[in-house]
Scaffold this active site. Structure first.
Site, PDB file in Angstrom:
ATOM      1  N   THR A  11       0.814  -1.230   0.000  1.00 31.72           N
ATOM      2  CA  THR A  11       0.000   0.000   0.000  1.00 31.72           C
ATOM      3  C   THR A  11       0.844   1.274   0.000  1.00 31.72           C
ATOM      4  O   THR A  11       0.299   2.364   0.192  1.00 31.72           O
ATOM      5  CB  THR A  11      -0.932   0.042   1.234  1.00 31.72           C
ATOM      6  OG1 THR A  11      -0.109   0.042   2.419  1.00 31.72           O
ATOM      7  CG2 THR A  11      -1.889  -1.129   1.269  1.00 31.72           C
ATOM      8  N   TRP A  12       2.149   1.157  -0.200  1.00 32.59           N
ATOM      9  CA  TRP A  12       2.988   2.369  -0.203  1.00 32.59           C
ATOM     10  C   TRP A  12       2.527   3.268  -1.353  1.00 32.59           C
ATOM     11  O   TRP A  12       2.299   2.759  -2.461  1.00 32.59           O
ATOM     12  CB  TRP A  12       4.450   1.969  -0.373  1.00 32.59           C
ATOM     13  CG  TRP A  12       5.425   3.044   0.000  1.00 32.59           C
ATOM     14  CD1 TRP A  12       5.171   4.190   0.707  1.00 32.59           C
ATOM     15  CD2 TRP A  12       6.826   3.062  -0.297  1.00 32.59           C
ATOM     16  NE1 TRP A  12       6.326   4.914   0.867  1.00 32.59           N
ATOM     17  CE2 TRP A  12       7.359   4.256   0.261  1.00 32.59           C
ATOM     18  CE3 TRP A  12       7.691   2.190  -0.969  1.00 32.59           C
ATOM     19  CZ2 TRP A  12       8.709   4.601   0.165  1.00 32.59           C
ATOM     20  CZ3 TRP A  12       9.037   2.528  -1.073  1.00 32.59           C
ATOM     21  CH2 TRP A  12       9.537   3.718  -0.508  1.00 32.59           C
ATOM     22  N   ASP A  40      -0.442  -5.261   3.381  1.00 29.76           N
ATOM     23  CA  ASP A  40       0.712  -4.688   4.082  1.00 29.76           C
ATOM     24  C   ASP A  40       0.622  -3.172   4.056  1.00 29.76           C
ATOM     25  O   ASP A  40       0.515  -2.570   2.985  1.00 29.76           O
ATOM     26  CB  ASP A  40       2.012  -5.126   3.392  1.00 29.76           C
ATOM     27  CG  ASP A  40       3.224  -4.495   4.064  1.00 29.76           C
ATOM     28  OD1 ASP A  40       3.607  -5.003   5.127  1.00 29.76           O
ATOM     29  OD2 ASP A  40       3.754  -3.486   3.553  1.00 29.76           O
ATOM     30  N   TYR A  45       3.167   5.400   5.650  1.00 30.61           N
ATOM     31  CA  TYR A  45       2.678   5.605   4.291  1.00 30.61           C
ATOM     32  C   TYR A  45       1.592   6.683   4.266  1.00 30.61           C
ATOM     33  O   TYR A  45       0.529   6.524   4.867  1.00 30.61           O
ATOM     34  CB  TYR A  45       2.127   4.301   3.690  1.00 30.61           C
ATOM     35  CG  TYR A  45       3.142   3.163   3.634  1.00 30.61           C
ATOM     36  CD1 TYR A  45       4.511   3.402   3.692  1.00 30.61           C
ATOM     37  CD2 TYR A  45       2.727   1.843   3.518  1.00 30.61           C
ATOM     38  CE1 TYR A  45       5.441   2.371   3.638  1.00 30.61           C
ATOM     39  CE2 TYR A  45       3.645   0.797   3.461  1.00 30.61           C
ATOM     40  CZ  TYR A  45       5.003   1.077   3.534  1.00 30.61           C
ATOM     41  OH  TYR A  45       5.910   0.047   3.492  1.00 30.61           O
ATOM     42  N   TYR A 178       9.531  -7.302  -0.360  1.00 27.74           N
ATOM     43  CA  TYR A 178       8.895  -6.048  -0.800  1.00 27.74           C
ATOM     44  C   TYR A 178       9.478  -5.576  -2.131  1.00 27.74           C
ATOM     45  O   TYR A 178      10.548  -6.007  -2.532  1.00 27.74           O
ATOM     46  CB  TYR A 178       8.894  -4.990   0.300  1.00 27.74           C
ATOM     47  CG  TYR A 178      10.155  -4.260   0.689  1.00 27.74           C
ATOM     48  CD1 TYR A 178      10.807  -3.381  -0.172  1.00 27.74           C
ATOM     49  CD2 TYR A 178      10.645  -4.375   1.985  1.00 27.74           C
ATOM     50  CE1 TYR A 178      11.920  -2.660   0.235  1.00 27.74           C
ATOM     51  CE2 TYR A 178      11.766  -3.655   2.402  1.00 27.74           C
ATOM     52  CZ  TYR A 178      12.400  -2.800   1.517  1.00 27.74           C
ATOM     53  OH  TYR A 178      13.493  -2.086   1.918  1.00 27.74           O
TER      54      TYR A 178
HETATM   55  N1  NAP Z   1       9.323  -2.539   4.752  1.00 29.25           N
HETATM   56  C1  NAP Z   1       9.766  -1.636   3.921  1.00 29.25           C
HETATM   57  O1  NAP Z   1      10.714  -0.891   4.200  1.00 29.25           O
HETATM   58  C2  NAP Z   1       9.103  -1.506   2.569  1.00 29.25           C
HETATM   59  C3  NAP Z   1       9.741  -0.783   1.555  1.00 29.25           C
HETATM   60  C4  NAP Z   1       9.103  -0.728   0.303  1.00 29.25           C
HETATM   61  C5  NAP Z   1       7.891  -1.358   0.119  1.00 29.25           C
HETATM   62  N2  NAP Z   1       7.275  -2.028   1.151  1.00 29.25           N
HETATM   63  C6  NAP Z   1       5.952  -2.691   0.980  1.00 29.25           C
HETATM   64  O2  NAP Z   1       6.012  -3.498  -0.173  1.00 29.25           O
HETATM   65  C7  NAP Z   1       4.987  -3.094  -1.101  1.00 29.25           C
HETATM   66  C8  NAP Z   1       5.434  -3.318  -2.521  1.00 29.25           C
HETATM   67  O3  NAP Z   1       6.594  -2.600  -2.821  1.00 29.25           O
HETATM   68  P1  NAP Z   1       6.580  -1.240  -3.697  1.00 29.25           P
HETATM   69  O4  NAP Z   1       5.259  -0.598  -3.615  1.00 29.25           O
HETATM   70  O5  NAP Z   1       7.791  -0.492  -3.275  1.00 29.25           O
HETATM   71  O6  NAP Z   1       6.905  -1.753  -5.166  1.00 29.25           O
HETATM   72  P2  NAP Z   1       6.252  -2.801  -6.193  1.00 29.25           P
HETATM   73  O7  NAP Z   1       5.109  -3.511  -5.598  1.00 29.25           O
HETATM   74  O8  NAP Z   1       7.408  -3.588  -6.710  1.00 29.25           O
HETATM   75  O9  NAP Z   1       5.779  -1.831  -7.356  1.00 29.25           O
HETATM   76  C9  NAP Z   1       4.635  -1.025  -7.285  1.00 29.25           C
HETATM   77  C10 NAP Z   1       4.503  -0.320  -8.626  1.00 29.25           C
HETATM   78  O10 NAP Z   1       4.383  -1.309  -9.655  1.00 29.25           O
HETATM   79  C11 NAP Z   1       3.199  -1.109 -10.397  1.00 29.25           C
HETATM   80  N3  NAP Z   1       2.655  -2.430 -10.705  1.00 29.25           N
HETATM   81  C12 NAP Z   1       2.083  -3.318  -9.855  1.00 29.25           C
HETATM   82  N4  NAP Z   1       1.694  -4.416 -10.492  1.00 29.25           N
HETATM   83  C13 NAP Z   1       2.041  -4.234 -11.798  1.00 29.25           C
HETATM   84  C14 NAP Z   1       1.869  -5.022 -12.950  1.00 29.25           C
HETATM   85  N5  NAP Z   1       1.273  -6.225 -12.915  1.00 29.25           N
HETATM   86  N6  NAP Z   1       2.336  -4.528 -14.137  1.00 29.25           N
HETATM   87  C15 NAP Z   1       2.941  -3.324 -14.205  1.00 29.25           C
HETATM   88  N7  NAP Z   1       3.117  -2.526 -13.127  1.00 29.25           N
HETATM   89  C16 NAP Z   1       2.661  -2.982 -11.933  1.00 29.25           C
HETATM   90  C17 NAP Z   1       2.282  -0.298  -9.515  1.00 29.25           C
HETATM   91  O11 NAP Z   1       1.421   0.488 -10.319  1.00 29.25           O
HETATM   92  P3  NAP Z   1      -0.138   0.797  -9.953  1.00 29.25           P
HETATM   93  O12 NAP Z   1      -0.163   1.170  -8.504  1.00 29.25           O
HETATM   94  O13 NAP Z   1      -0.509   1.883 -10.880  1.00 29.25           O
HETATM   95  O14 NAP Z   1      -0.931  -0.454 -10.223  1.00 29.25           O
HETATM   96  C18 NAP Z   1       3.280   0.561  -8.749  1.00 29.25           C
HETATM   97  O15 NAP Z   1       3.644   1.683  -9.520  1.00 29.25           O
HETATM   98  C19 NAP Z   1       4.783  -1.615  -0.729  1.00 29.25           C
HETATM   99  O16 NAP Z   1       3.599  -1.089  -1.294  1.00 29.25           O
HETATM  100  C20 NAP Z   1       4.818  -1.697   0.773  1.00 29.25           C
HETATM  101  O17 NAP Z   1       3.587  -2.203   1.272  1.00 29.25           O
HETATM  102  C21 NAP Z   1       7.885  -2.138   2.356  1.00 29.25           C
END
Ligand code: NAP
Length: 265
Positions: A11-12, A40, A45, A178
């Site tokens: 959900t970031w 998550d 966020y 993540y």
């Molecule tokens: N613990 C930590 O320090 C930490 C750090 C980073 C992240 N996180 C958690 O992990 C989650 C995921 O990581 P993230 O948000 O950094 O990166 P991610 O999930 O790797 O990437 C999210 C991005 O990818 C796009 N996307 C998603 N599915 C897709 C698909 N099938 N095809 C093309 N593009 C796609 C999304 O676009 P749309 O939104 O437009 O669909 C968004 O722009 C976070 O949201 C958070 O909850 C935790």
């Protein structure tokens, strides 16, 4: 702590006004409908905005969700944790978290944070606690009871495979991967991902997610606010990469041959 669902939703960047909150909540609900029942989030966020979006998404269906949130290191003290957790619960519109993580390690000793987590567990406000962005040296020092470690893990960041992931597998501690699609950056444009995707009539994002899910004990939490992305990501759960696929991916993104410092975003 029951086993975590293998595929969840991040959900970031939700709740920050990029899209209407109702649309973001609808995307999360679609994900729930399609079986991505772990959500998550974190107090960080959108300064609580993402937790408010999650509240909309899970209203009326709390029992089907494995809800994960995170406390900022600055709040991870004996006095700060109960306050931060109460505020998260209020924003989320629920009275318990399934899993509460320390977002990253700050100045507070880990023992103090864990003691405060254990008190929340005794009080029924959280079912389990864990950590995030902890490498093996710190993870080893934790008192028993850590239910997960959430780290950056994707094809471009395979460092955890060297020692962190094997240790966690030995200790039956899930690794929450993540940024599994590399935040839709250059990873999704890589020719090797396109090549493997073509073999499966799939998309590069699905292959990137399937790669993380291929590790025993890994949980993958892609974030998607676009309904088409949500559908694609949910379908990735049933993709099985072949040894030939892994060979193609290993050639393009070599596994680590030595210890690398844990990367974080
Ligand atoms: N613990 C930590 O320090 C930490 C750090 C980073 C992240 N996180 C958690 O992990 C989650 C995921 O990581 P993230 O948000 O950094 O990166 P991610 O999930 O790797 O990437 C999210 C991005 O990818 C796009 N996307 C998603 N599915 C897709 C698909 N099938 N095809 C093309 N593009 C796609 C999304 O676009 P749309 O939104 O437009 O669909 C968004 O722009 C976070 O949201 C958070 O909850 C935790």
């Amino acid at each position: 702590m029951p086993d975590l669902p293998r595929l969840g939703q991040g959900t970031w960047y939700m709740g920050e006004g990029d899209a209407p909150a109702a649309d973001e909540a609808a995307a999360l609900r679609l994900g729930l409908d399609l079986g991505m029942t772990l959500i998550d989030t974190a107090e960080m966020y959108g300064d609580g905005g993402a937790e408010r979006v999650v509240a909309q998404a899970i209203a009326g269906r709390r029992a089907e969700v494995t809800l994960v949130s995170k406390v900022l290191p600055g709040n991870a003290t004996r006095a700060g944790i109960p306050r931060a957790c109460a505020a998260s619960l209020q924003r989320l519109g629920t009275d318990y978290l399934d899993l509460y993580l320390l977002h990253w390690q700050g100045r507070t000793p880990l023992e103090e944070t864990v003691e405060a987590f254990e008190r929340l567990k005794d009080a029924g406000q959280i079912r389990a606690w864990g950590v995030s962005n902890l490498d093996l040296d710190e993870l080893r020092t934790l008192p028993p009871g850590c239910a997960a470690n959430q780290v950056l893990y994707n094809l471009e960041h395979r460092g955890p495979e060297f020692d962190l992931l094997p240790w966690m597998q030995q200790h039956a501690m899930p690794l929450m991967a993540y940024s599994p699609v590399g935040q839709a950056g250059r990873l999704l444009r890589h020719p090797a991902l396109h090549e493997v995707a073509a073999r499966h009539d799939a998309t590069p994002a699905q292959i990137a997610i399937a790669f993380t899910l291929a590790r025993p004990g890994a949980v993958s939490i892609p974030k998607a606010a676009t309904p088409a992305h949500v559908r694609e990501n949910a379908a990735a759960a049933s993709l099985r990469l072949t040894p030939g696929d892994h060979a193609t991916l290993d050639a393009a993104f070599p596994p680590p041959r030595r210890k690398l410092p844990l990367a974080m975003l």
